[in-house]
Design an enzyme around this catalytic site. Structure first.
Site, PDB file in Angstrom:
ATOM      1  N   LYS A  22       4.920  19.762  -1.216  1.00  0.00           N
ATOM      2  CA  LYS A  22       4.808  19.281   0.124  1.00  0.00           C
ATOM      3  C   LYS A  22       5.716  17.880   0.256  1.00  0.00           C
ATOM      4  CE  LYS A  22       1.555  17.362   2.582  1.00  0.00           C
ATOM      5  NZ  LYS A  22       1.883  16.041   3.078  1.00  0.00           N
ATOM      6  N   ASN A  23       5.219  16.853  -0.748  1.00  0.00           N
ATOM      7  CA  ASN A  23       5.702  15.578  -0.492  1.00  0.00           C
ATOM      8  C   ASN A  23       7.158  15.338  -1.302  1.00  0.00           C
ATOM      9  OD1 ASN A  23       3.608  14.975   1.080  1.00  0.00           O
ATOM     10  ND2 ASN A  23       2.344  13.927  -0.410  1.00  0.00           N
ATOM     11  N   CYS A 116      -3.367   7.524  11.883  1.00  0.00           N
ATOM     12  CA  CYS A 116      -3.626   8.920  11.663  1.00  0.00           C
ATOM     13  C   CYS A 116      -5.157   8.694  11.194  1.00  0.00           C
ATOM     14  CB  CYS A 116      -2.841   9.633  10.661  1.00  0.00           C
ATOM     15  SG  CYS A 116      -3.162   9.111   8.967  1.00  0.00           S
ATOM     16  N   ARG A 121      -1.427   2.880   8.917  1.00  0.00           N
ATOM     17  CA  ARG A 121      -0.241   3.652   8.129  1.00  0.00           C
ATOM     18  C   ARG A 121       0.959   2.981   9.042  1.00  0.00           C
ATOM     19  NH1 ARG A 121      -1.081   9.514   6.505  1.00  0.00           N
ATOM     20  NH2 ARG A 121       0.613   9.017   5.188  1.00  0.00           N
ATOM     21  N   ASP A 304      -4.598  11.141  -3.234  1.00  0.00           N
ATOM     22  CA  ASP A 304      -4.616  12.536  -2.613  1.00  0.00           C
ATOM     23  C   ASP A 304      -5.500  13.610  -3.435  1.00  0.00           C
ATOM     24  OD1 ASP A 304      -1.184  12.673  -1.398  1.00  0.00           O
ATOM     25  OD2 ASP A 304      -2.802  11.527  -0.856  1.00  0.00           O
ATOM     26  N   ARG A 396      -1.563  22.363   6.795  1.00  0.00           N
ATOM     27  CA  ARG A 396      -0.307  21.408   6.773  1.00  0.00           C
ATOM     28  C   ARG A 396       0.019  21.311   5.433  1.00  0.00           C
ATOM     29  NH1 ARG A 396      -1.132  15.699   9.696  1.00  0.00           N
ATOM     30  NH2 ARG A 396       1.057  15.668   8.436  1.00  0.00           N
TER      31      ARG A 396
HETATM   32  C1  EPZ Z   1       2.835   9.242   1.050  1.00  0.00           C
HETATM   33  O1  EPZ Z   1       2.334   8.624   2.446  1.00  0.00           O
HETATM   34  C2  EPZ Z   1       2.241  10.519   0.923  1.00  0.00           C
HETATM   35  N1  EPZ Z   1       2.707  11.432   2.062  1.00  0.00           N
HETATM   36  C3  EPZ Z   1       0.537  10.665   1.034  1.00  0.00           C
HETATM   37  O2  EPZ Z   1       0.091  12.063   1.135  1.00  0.00           O
HETATM   38  C4  EPZ Z   1      -0.046   9.889   0.159  1.00  0.00           C
HETATM   39  O3  EPZ Z   1      -1.246   9.685   0.097  1.00  0.00           O
HETATM   40  C5  EPZ Z   1       0.606   8.339   0.030  1.00  0.00           C
HETATM   41  O4  EPZ Z   1       1.940   8.452  -0.087  1.00  0.00           O
HETATM   42  C6  EPZ Z   1       0.116   7.587  -1.214  1.00  0.00           C
HETATM   43  O5  EPZ Z   1       0.391   8.220  -2.122  1.00  0.00           O
HETATM   44  C7  EPZ Z   1       4.177  11.639   1.895  1.00  0.00           C
HETATM   45  O6  EPZ Z   1       4.884  11.601   0.908  1.00  0.00           O
HETATM   46  C8  EPZ Z   1       4.739  12.655   3.084  1.00  0.00           C
HETATM   47  P1  EPZ Z   1       2.607   4.892   1.566  1.00  0.00           P
HETATM   48  P2  EPZ Z   1       3.063   7.309   2.707  1.00  0.00           P
HETATM   49  O7  EPZ Z   1       3.741   4.480   2.320  1.00  0.00           O
HETATM   50  O8  EPZ Z   1       4.348   7.290   2.216  1.00  0.00           O
HETATM   51  C9  EPZ Z   1       0.616   0.802   3.305  1.00  0.00           C
HETATM   52  C10 EPZ Z   1      -0.753  13.884   1.717  1.00  0.00           C
HETATM   53  O9  EPZ Z   1      -2.188  13.978   1.745  1.00  0.00           O
HETATM   54  N2  EPZ Z   1       2.040   0.597   4.105  1.00  0.00           N
HETATM   55  O10 EPZ Z   1       2.718   4.971   0.069  1.00  0.00           O
HETATM   56  O11 EPZ Z   1       2.870   7.162   4.274  1.00  0.00           O
HETATM   57  C11 EPZ Z   1       0.007   2.124   3.826  1.00  0.00           C
HETATM   58  O12 EPZ Z   1      -0.673   1.746   5.264  1.00  0.00           O
HETATM   59  C12 EPZ Z   1      -0.537  12.639   2.262  1.00  0.00           C
HETATM   60  O13 EPZ Z   1       0.045  14.720   1.555  1.00  0.00           O
HETATM   61  C13 EPZ Z   1       2.510  -0.618   4.761  1.00  0.00           C
HETATM   62  O14 EPZ Z   1       1.338  -1.401   4.957  1.00  0.00           O
HETATM   63  O15 EPZ Z   1       2.004   6.234   2.193  1.00  0.00           O
HETATM   64  C14 EPZ Z   1      -0.981   2.435   2.661  1.00  0.00           C
HETATM   65  O16 EPZ Z   1      -2.044   1.713   2.853  1.00  0.00           O
HETATM   66  C15 EPZ Z   1      -1.512  11.731   2.998  1.00  0.00           C
HETATM   67  N3  EPZ Z   1       3.620  -0.579   5.456  1.00  0.00           N
HETATM   68  C16 EPZ Z   1      -0.147   2.014   1.582  1.00  0.00           C
HETATM   69  O17 EPZ Z   1       0.804   1.217   1.962  1.00  0.00           O
HETATM   70  C17 EPZ Z   1       4.547   0.470   5.089  1.00  0.00           C
HETATM   71  O18 EPZ Z   1       5.578   0.298   5.875  1.00  0.00           O
HETATM   72  C18 EPZ Z   1       0.637   3.225   0.750  1.00  0.00           C
HETATM   73  O19 EPZ Z   1       1.419   3.874   1.788  1.00  0.00           O
HETATM   74  C19 EPZ Z   1       4.265   1.529   4.319  1.00  0.00           C
HETATM   75  C20 EPZ Z   1       3.068   1.690   3.896  1.00  0.00           C
END
Ligand code: EPZ
Length: 416
Positions: A22-23, A116, A121, A304, A396
């Site tokens: 998915k990701n 969410c 996020r 995850d 999803r």
């Molecule tokens: C990706 O989400 C994945 N989704 C998530 O999978 C996964 O849990 C996550 O990476 C961490 O591995 C997809 O790839 C579609 P991040 P993402 O940006 O990119 C903070 C699932 O279950 N952050 O790596 O949204 C954020 O709040 C989903 O398949 C900021 O502060 O996660 C988090 O605490 C859930 N500012 C941390 O960084 C930003 O601009 C990591 O988030 C971006 C992120």
């Protein structure tokens, strides 16, 4: 609202084919916006989030033909540069159209994704990176409005590792004028899969998979064919389910080299793992031993997979600690597990689980994607019937999960 009813106590035996990731599929679908030529994708999973992303792209003008796992996309006639709130609010990954739209068309209006269940996020790193590349960005009425005559290469340092942040800016940089260096970039395999697809489209990218990615912008990208990588989280989820329920399962069409951390933890729990080519076999003939996990960016233990291991720890021998360092609220499954009799204490981002011999089936509720997978695993091992509500969360990210689990011997059915 659909529910899943699970009769606990069955061991899991047999073979299960792992679907496309998915990701990886979500950012790769957005990469189609970077060229007017057709992009042919294979092994695209049949998931609600993938369907939502296709709808989002189609409303922009992308022509899409779906035949099973084969998806052909053509962004030759884009007439709308907008990702509306009603689509972004159900799927945060919609933010991934921002980089490609600004890079190819010089403009984008993308709704700010709401928070969410698992955390606020924010997307500040996505925005800061585009600004560093010369984009003018205004946030008004809940929308990110970005404009740039042509993005310029820049050196961008992520003060937090962000998977989609890295993906968004890597895509934007492929058409920028000059060289972009992404420092403290995410190393997730899905980032690497996206880079492979972009390189097939003519992008010049080095270092994907490391914490420094260098992109040399080109004038145009062209069409390509790409097969989406297997889903490592779906793989891990089935392996944990078999480790918790006991049995002997073989995953096919998967990859073990991107699951080192998860496989080690499963062996620590007492499972026997055998890898050969694209298959992983797991055998478990004893009650699992409790294992400690601490989530962190790849290649450390994946956030995850945290909820799934917690479900196994609930019936494991001994006590364990689960530390969630990525998201601020990713313990929503704890109170649902407690309804099944689990002994869990939470202090901040740390949960302490005391394994008990037996969980009791009950009515519970899914709250987010991976939490719902955790509840399915708990239902498989609980005594009696467990009914899980709000399983749209599950759909999803897991392709036909009850069909795959039934084929392995689980007593699970969907209640309309
Ligand atoms: C990706 O989400 C994945 N989704 C998530 O999978 C996964 O849990 C996550 O990476 C961490 O591995 C997809 O790839 C579609 P991040 P993402 O940006 O990119 C903070 C699932 O279950 N952050 O790596 O949204 C954020 O709040 C989903 O398949 C900021 O502060 O996660 C988090 O605490 C859930 N500012 C941390 O960084 C930003 O601009 C990591 O988030 C971006 C992120």
């Amino acid at each position: 609202m659909q529910k899943l009813a699970i009769q606990g106590g069955s061991r899991l035996n047999g073979e299960v084919r792992i679907s496309g990731a998915k990701n990886a599929a979500l950012p790769i679908l957005c990469a189609s916006l970077l060229t007017g030529d057709p992009l042919q994708l294979g092994n695209v999973p049949d998931l609600n989030d993938v369907a939502t992303m296709r709808k989002l792209l189609q409303q922009m003008g992308v022509a899409i033909v779906v035949e099973g796992g084969q998806v052909a996309l053509s962004a030759a006639q884009i007439d709308k540069l907008e990702a509306p709130y009603d689509m972004v609010k159900t799927m945060r990954a919609a933010i991934l159209v921002l980089g490609p739209l600004v890079a190819r068309f010089g403009e984008a209006r993308v709704s700010l994704p709401g928070g969410c269940a698992i955390g606020s996020r924010p997307v500040d790193l996505h925005i800061k990176g585009l600004q560093a590349m010369g984009a003018e960005i205004h946030i008004e009425h809940g929308y990110i409005h970005a404009q740039a005559r042509r993005l310029k290469g820049a050196r961008i340092f992520f003060d937090l590792v962000s998977v989609t942040g890295t993906e968004n800016l890597m895509m934007a940089a492929t058409l920028a004028d000059g060289v972009t260096v992404l420092e403290n970039a995410a190393r997730e395999p899905e980032v690497v899969d996206l880079a492979h697809c972009l390189i097939a489209m003519g992008a010049r990218i080095e270092g994907a998979g490391s914490d420094t990615i260098t992109v040399t912008g080109v004038e145009k990208l062209h069409g390509a064919s790409h097969r989406v990588m297997p889903d490592r989280i779906e793989s891990g989820t089935f392996l944990v389910a078999a480790a918790a329920a006991g049995g002997n399962i073989t995953l096919t069409d998967t990859r073990a080299d991107i699951l080192d951390n998860v496989l080690e933890k499963l062996q620590e729990a007492g499972a026997t793992i055998q890898v050969s080519g694209s298959t992983i076999n797991l055998q478990m003939n004893q009650r699992p031993r409790a294992v400690n996990v601490r989530t962190a960016p790849y290649p450390a233990f994946p956030t995850d997979m945290q909820a799934q291991f917690m479900a196994m720890n609930c019936i494991a021998e001994g006590s364990s600690m689960v530390v969630e360092t990525i998201f601020e609220n990713r313990f929503m499954h704890v109170q649902e597990l407690r309804r099944l009799g689990a002994q869990i204490d939470v202090e901040g981002n740390t949960a302490v689980i005391r394994g008990c011999a037996q969980l009791e089936g009950a009515a519970i509720m899914a709250t987010d994607l991976r939490a719902s997978a955790c509840l399915v695993i708990a239902g498989l091992v609980a005594q009696g019937e467990t009914v899980i509500d709000r399983i749209y969360h599950l759909d999803r990210g897991y392709e036909h999960i009850e069909a795959k689990l039934s084929a392995l011997g689980a007593q699970i059915r969907r209640i309309k």
